[in-house]
Write a protein that holds these residues in place. Structure first.
Motif, short mmCIF file in Angstrom:
data_model
loop_
_atom_site.label_atom_id
_atom_site.label_comp_id
_atom_site.label_asym_id
_atom_site.label_seq_id
_atom_site.Cartn_x
_atom_site.Cartn_y
_atom_site.Cartn_z
N PHE A 1 46.73 48.91 38.18
CA PHE A 1 46.18 47.80 38.96
C PHE A 1 45.07 48.28 39.89
O PHE A 1 43.99 47.67 39.95
CB PHE A 1 47.31 47.14 39.76
N THR A 2 45.32 49.36 40.62
CA THR A 2 44.28 49.90 41.50
C THR A 2 43.08 50.38 40.71
O THR A 2 41.93 50.26 41.16
CB THR A 2 44.85 51.04 42.35
N CYS B 1 44.13 40.55 39.78
CA CYS B 1 43.13 41.61 39.88
C CYS B 1 41.77 41.05 40.27
O CYS B 1 41.09 41.61 41.14
CB CYS B 1 43.06 42.36 38.56
N ASN C 1 35.23 44.96 34.80
CA ASN C 1 36.30 44.00 35.06
C ASN C 1 36.15 42.74 34.21
O ASN C 1 37.13 42.24 33.63
CB ASN C 1 36.33 43.63 36.54
N LEU D 1 41.95 49.10 37.93
CA LEU D 1 41.15 47.93 37.55
C LEU D 1 40.39 47.36 38.74
O LEU D 1 39.25 46.92 38.60
CB LEU D 1 42.06 46.86 36.94
N VAL D 2 41.00 47.37 39.90
CA VAL D 2 40.32 46.84 41.09
C VAL D 2 39.13 47.72 41.46
O VAL D 2 38.08 47.23 41.89
CB VAL D 2 41.31 46.71 42.26
N LYS E 1 39.75 41.67 43.86
CA LYS E 1 38.40 42.25 43.83
C LYS E 1 37.40 41.33 44.51
O LYS E 1 36.47 41.80 45.19
CB LYS E 1 37.99 42.52 42.39
#
Length: 515
Positions: A60-61, A168, A71, A63-64, A172
């Protein structure tokens, strides 16, 4: 040629008058920054080896932290692949059950999914189910238990994918990085005097009307150094005090503020002068943190100043002005500075010059000696008169003797040395501390309540605290009716009076017992 370089800088090209030969001044190499002016850290991680799996464990982090283009690509690909896979599974169920061959020919046949004849129709059924559109033309029948199980799996998988990707994207989009772009830092830092102290200063400002809650600022000095043991520390980080102990690092950032770092003996810039600034290589990283008032998320803004961005002897122009009913901030003057008189020397050099020019503290206290008083001849100092009949003390040299030895002491000597308890040492006795108090001893008359005591054997202790005039001393002589013995201010005085310590009158054996 060197004069032209000093005047115009090294980036200019110097050409001689006949235009036949051209000399180019060496261009100063661009300084490699640790942190860019926009706050981006100029560090890249390489040769991770097998450590790249750690990024997958925190997906998750990861992807952020990706850029927006990646993304969006992952977002689109994830939904497209999921839709195609689920549509294929519906098509496979219809193919295995024979729904595709019986479609539209036998009205008595009950398919798994009504009106699914091929892959496009299976894809449309999945989209209608996933998006909860439900046109009512395609639906699951009760004759298909495998279709019911696939429908439950599709609902669970769709919820997980939606929560992951939409969450996500939301995180962002709501990141406060863009909020940091409305926090300004001055282009240059300055060094000048403030409140009589040499200070390193820079300016921060907030362009928005919304406040930064609990705003706090920190500074780091990035500089390579070598330890006394020979260890080389590249890009060593050192903290710069910007008011941590006094709370000045907590900012109320509603208008531009000038952040000040006092250069003292605890500062890494203690020996920095205007001349050494040109040869130094360092970078000051400024970190401003706070909570965004509108979103409640923590925001951090960064910038840095290299040695060529520190201006010696400059000060920032004022940007605040008072209008009718409000204060106005002129951000056009935010980065502008002007020169002010500033010593070109370091704080260390200034302190050394002051210590050399100022007299020794001990020599200041010891003024030129007077032949009579042992102190300077300046007048106006207060005299303190301590007489023997007002001296109050509990433990003296004689009181520490055994009882038998005390009885052998005469009453005359006991009264006398009780009065001299706070005085300097006498011959035959140990020194009694009087601190830094210079005393003059005067013979006075008899003391009421004392028996047959000779007047010349009673004393007064006169403090010559500082300088005493000749007339004042003469008045004390007349009042005392006797001679005066002056005590030097630096050491204990040696005087001669009638009598001596009680133990001096004892036999040798008893004196050894008392030691």
């Amino acid at each position: 040629m060197s004069a032209i370089r000093r005047k115009f800088g090294e980036d200019y090209q110097m050409v001689n008058t006949n235009r036949t030969v051209t000399f180019s001044a060496p261009v100063k190499k661009k300084r490699q920054r640790f942190v860019e002016k926009n706050g981006r850290c100029n560090v890249q991680h390489g040769n991770l080896g097998g450590e790249t799996s750690r990024y997958i464990s925190d997906l998750f982090t990861t992807l952020v932290d990706l850029k927006w283009r990646w993304n969006l690509l992952i977002f689109i690909l994830t939904y497209t692949v999921a839709w195609l896979v689920m549509a294929s599974m519906w098509w496979v169920i219809a193919y295995i059950r024979g729904d595709l061959s019986h479609a539209g020919h036998d009205s008595s046949y009950t398919p798994c999914v009504a009106n699914v004849y091929n892959f496009p129709s299976a894809f449309l059924f999945f989209i209608e189910t996933e998006a909860t559109i439900g046109y009512g033309y395609r639906y699951i029948t009760e004759k298909c238990p495998e279709g019911i199980i696939l429908f439950l799996f599709q609902s669970l998988l769709g919820s997980i994918v939606d929560a992951f990707l939409i969450g996500c994207m939301f995180i962002k989009m709501s990141q406060p990085k863009k909020r940091a772009e409305t926090l300004m830092f001055s282009q240059d830092a300055v060094i000048s005097q403030r409140d009589g102290k040499l200070c390193l200063m820079f300016r921060v400002g907030n362009l928005r009307n919304s406040h930064m809650v609990s705003a706090q600022i920190r500074c780091k000095l990035i500089k390579s150094r070598q330890t006394p043991e020979g260890e080389f520390l590249p890009l060593d980080q050192c903290e710069l005090d910007v008011g941590f102990g006094t709370g000045a690092d907590q900012l109320f950032l509603v208008s531009p503020l000038t952040i000040c770092h006092e250069i003292n003996n605890n500062s890494p810039f203690f020996d920095l002068s205007q001349r050494s600034l040109t040869s130094e290589q360092f970078e000051i990283v400024v970190i401003l943190e706070g909570i965004v008032e509108t979103t409640g998320m923590t925001c951090q803004a960064r910038t840095s100043y290299t040695e060529d961005e520190v201006l010696w002897g400059h000060r920032f122009l004022p940007v605040m002005s008072l209008e009718e009913g409000f204060f106005r901030v002129d951000y056009s003057q935010f980065h502008n500075t002007f020169e002010v008189p500033t010593p070109p020397y370091s704080v260390k050099e200034q302190e050394e010059s002051l210590s050399l020019s100022s007299p020794n503290p001990l020599s200041v206290a010891q003024t030129p000696s007077s032949p009579l008083l042992g102190n300077g001849g300046r007048s106006g100092r207060r005299e303190r008169l301590l007489s023997a009949d007002h001296a109050d003390h509990t433990d003296d040299k004689a009181s520490r003797l055994p009882m038998k030895l005390q009885r052998m002491s005469s009453a005359r000597e006991d009264k006398l040395w009780k009065g001299l308890k706070m005085g300097p040492a006498l011959p035959g006795g140990k020194a009694s501390s009087t601190g830094d108090l210079p005393l003059s001893i005067h013979r006075v008359g008899s003391i009421p309540g004392v028996g047959q005591v000779k007047p010349e054997e009673l004393v007064q202790l006169l403090s010559t605290d500082g300088d005493v005039e000749e007339g004042d001393l003469e008045r004390h002589r007349q009042a005392g009716g006797g001679n005066t013995y002056a005590a030097p201010a630096q050491a204990s005085v040696q005087i001669s009076l009638a009598g001596s310590w009680a133990e001096d009158n004892l036999p040798a054996k008893l004196r050894k017992m008392n030691r």
